[in-house]
Design an enzyme around this catalytic site. Structure first.
Site, PDB file in Angstrom:
ATOM      1  N   HIS A 152       0.821  -1.213   0.000  1.00 11.58           N
ATOM      2  CA  HIS A 152       0.000   0.000   0.000  1.00 11.58           C
ATOM      3  C   HIS A 152       0.855   1.263   0.000  1.00 11.58           C
ATOM      4  O   HIS A 152       2.041   1.250   0.323  1.00 11.58           O
ATOM      5  CB  HIS A 152      -0.972  -0.001   1.190  1.00 11.58           C
ATOM      6  CG  HIS A 152      -0.307   0.067   2.544  1.00 11.58           C
ATOM      7  ND1 HIS A 152       0.018   1.249   3.163  1.00 11.58           N
ATOM      8  CD2 HIS A 152       0.059  -0.919   3.405  1.00 11.58           C
ATOM      9  CE1 HIS A 152       0.553   1.003   4.339  1.00 11.58           C
ATOM     10  NE2 HIS A 152       0.599  -0.302   4.511  1.00 11.58           N
ATOM     11  N   CYS A 182       2.390  -5.041   6.954  1.00 15.04           N
ATOM     12  CA  CYS A 182       2.157  -4.754   5.536  1.00 15.04           C
ATOM     13  C   CYS A 182       3.369  -4.038   4.947  1.00 15.04           C
ATOM     14  O   CYS A 182       4.253  -3.567   5.662  1.00 15.04           O
ATOM     15  CB  CYS A 182       0.910  -3.896   5.367  1.00 15.04           C
ATOM     16  SG  CYS A 182      -0.622  -4.763   5.753  1.00 15.04           S
TER      17      CYS A 182
END
Length: 532
Positions: free
Chosen positions: A436, A455
């Site tokens: 992301h 992440c």
């Protein structure tokens, strides 16, 4: 000198070496010169019948199946085949493996007297050689250790390699070295690790005193430890051997140190700080163990990566997009901390979300959100986080019960302050992780980027999204237009793009050794397990 090198020295001193193999068995194995055994050994023996009940013990099923394919008769009747197996095992050090694991000395001794062996001795030797070949191919194709038994957060499947099929076909076709080559990883990183091990072997065994300085050393400083630092820089060939060994941090040493820092993924500022000193204190034996640990991991990784994929080196904070074996894009990334590691996994991109919302995951909820919001309910408005019960009814911050925070779901709306930034790259996995954007763009200027919650944050992701979507409707301008309208939009992938989140801390480039900080402390632990 390591035990592995002592063994090879003994082996090479014990047998007469020659300089060529059968041409049809040549393979890119970086093999040592083959061993020449007794001149009296027959070129071919008559096959002997084997009692299937003798195939008991370790790996019995694998041995039983192999000999069943061969109608329970001896397999290694050709002298050339036996000696090709032994020579392949003798050269396994180039793959970071130890010949002693396959009983090379014992097998070599039996090969040396094979011409006078009884039928019983020949049968025993045949079975032992088959077991050694199977074990060797197993280690090459899938590693000595099973990562599933070592790590709970690794989502990778073991490679499928039919040892007996390859071994039996090799025997029938007299191409043992081809079977060895087929079991060996062919990815460029693995090849660079083999080269790194080869380069490291050219460095002499040498002991240096440990650098214990806890102060930052800068250009023109005069520090006693600089003499040892210079010796180590000379040893690793970053500083020329003629450099004066004075305690002064001179310009010549400054330039050499920056080269050392670049090779080790350190901030190339010429300042000798804690990270640089730690790297300087690593010995040749430490680096050998590190390279071998990385080779073991690469034997666990997938062999076929596909035509189009993203490969991410967690320890290097870098991802590459590869298409048809060509790197077409490179991005800096930020990965998980040691407490919230980015998992090792293999998957495939499913969709890209523009203007993603963010549902706060359990760990961040417990450790970050609840403590911050408990005493200051304005936290929710400031971070654009909405609260919902499990029936999806909105809950006002005033009615929120922090003591029963698990009764709610917490969602951050889209926008520039969203923790996921403006775009998210989804792929199926059991760890709830993804690639992301980020609302903290400045992190990519940092050298150490182990700072996320698992992440992977990607630098400058919008052009990357355009390229991966490969959709005329989703040009960079249309992506930016959608972002400006705060419209959460999911776009399915048009092309299949695989993703590999892997971890490696060593390789070689242009004849130079390259190392990275072992941010998750995996190397030394794996090295220890490989030795046990």
């Amino acid at each position: 000198m390591s035990a592995r090198f002592h063994f090879l020295y003994f082996l090479l001193a014990s047998f007469l070496l020659v300089t060529s193999c059968k041409k049809k068995d040549s393979a890119n194995l970086d093999a040592k010169a083959p061993i020449e055994y007794s001149k009296k050994a027959a070129e071919k023996f008559v096959a002997l019948a084997i009692d299937s009940t003798s195939l008991a013990g370790e790996s019995a099923n694998l041995l039983f199946d192999l000999y069943k394919k061969n109608n329970f008769t001896t397999i290694w009747n050709l002298t050339s085949q036996r000696q090709n197996v032994l020579n392949s095992i003798a050269s396994c050090g180039s793959d970071g493996l130890n010949p002693e694991d396959y009983h090379l000395k014992k097998l070599s001794d039996k090969e040396g007297v094979i011409s006078s062996a009884s039928e019983k001795e020949r049968i025993e030797y045949d079975i032992e050689l088959s077991a050694a070949a199977q074990k060797f191919l197993s280690h090459l194709s899938n590693g000595k250790l099973n990562p599933k038994k070592l790590y709970s957060d690794w989502e990778i499947k073991r490679n499928k390699y039919d040892i007996n099929a390859h071994l039996y076909n090799a025997i029938k076709g007299d191409s043992i070295l081809e079977a060895v080559a087929s079991a060996t990883p062919q990815h460029q990183v693995y090849k660079s690790l083999k080269q790194a091990l080869k380069i490291l072997e050219t460095f002499p065994d040498q002991k240096f005193s440990t650098i214990k300085s806890d102060q930052k050393i800068q250009l023109n400083d005069s520090v006693k430890d600089l003499i040892t630092i210079k010796k180590k820089l000379i040893y690793w060939k970053d500083l020329q051997a003629s450099a004066p060994l004075s305690p002064v941090y001179d310009t010549l040493t400054y330039k050499a140190l920056k080269r050392f820092q670049v090779r080790h993924g350190l901030s190339a500022d010429g300042v000798i700080g804690r990270g640089t000193i730690a790297a300087l204190n690593e010995t040749k034996q430490d680096r050998e163990s590190q390279i071998i640990a990385n080779m073991e991991r690469w034997r666990w990784y997938r062999r076929s990566f596909g035509d189009y994929y993203i490969i991410l080196n967690i320890a290097d904070y870098k991802m590459r997009v590869v298409k048809n074996n060509d790197t077409i894009n490179t991005r800096r990334v930020a990965v998980g901390t040691i407490k919230r590691k980015t998992p090792i996994l293999t998957s495939k991109l499913s969709d890209i979300v523009i203007n993603p919302t963010w549902t706060v995951p359990p760990t961040i909820l417990k450790e970050d959100l609840v403590p911050s919001a408990r005493n200051n309910r304005s936290y929710f408005a400031r971070t654009n986080i909405s609260i919902f019960d499990w029936s999806n009814n909105p809950i006002s911050p005033e009615n929120w019960d922090p003591d029963n925070y698990t009764k709610y779901r917490y969602v951050q709306g889209p926008g520039d302050n969203n923790s996921l930034g403006n775009v998210k790259f989804n792929f199926p996995n059991s760890h709830m992780v993804y690639l992301h954007d980020t609302n903290h763009k400045n992190i990519f200027s940092r050298n150490n980027r182990s700072l996320s919650s698992g992440c992977v944050r990607v630098e400058n992701p919008l052009p990357l999204a355009e390229m991966l979507l490969n959709n005329s409707r989703w040009s960079l301008d249309s992506i930016k237009s959608t972002i400006s309208r705060l419209e959460t939009t999911s776009v399915k992938m048009k092309d299949p793009v695989y993703i590999y989140q892997y971890y490696w801390t060593a390789w070689s480039e242009n004849g130079q050794l390259i190392f990275r900080d072992d941010i998750y402390n995996l190397d030394k632990d794996l090295s220890k397990k490989l030795r046990n």
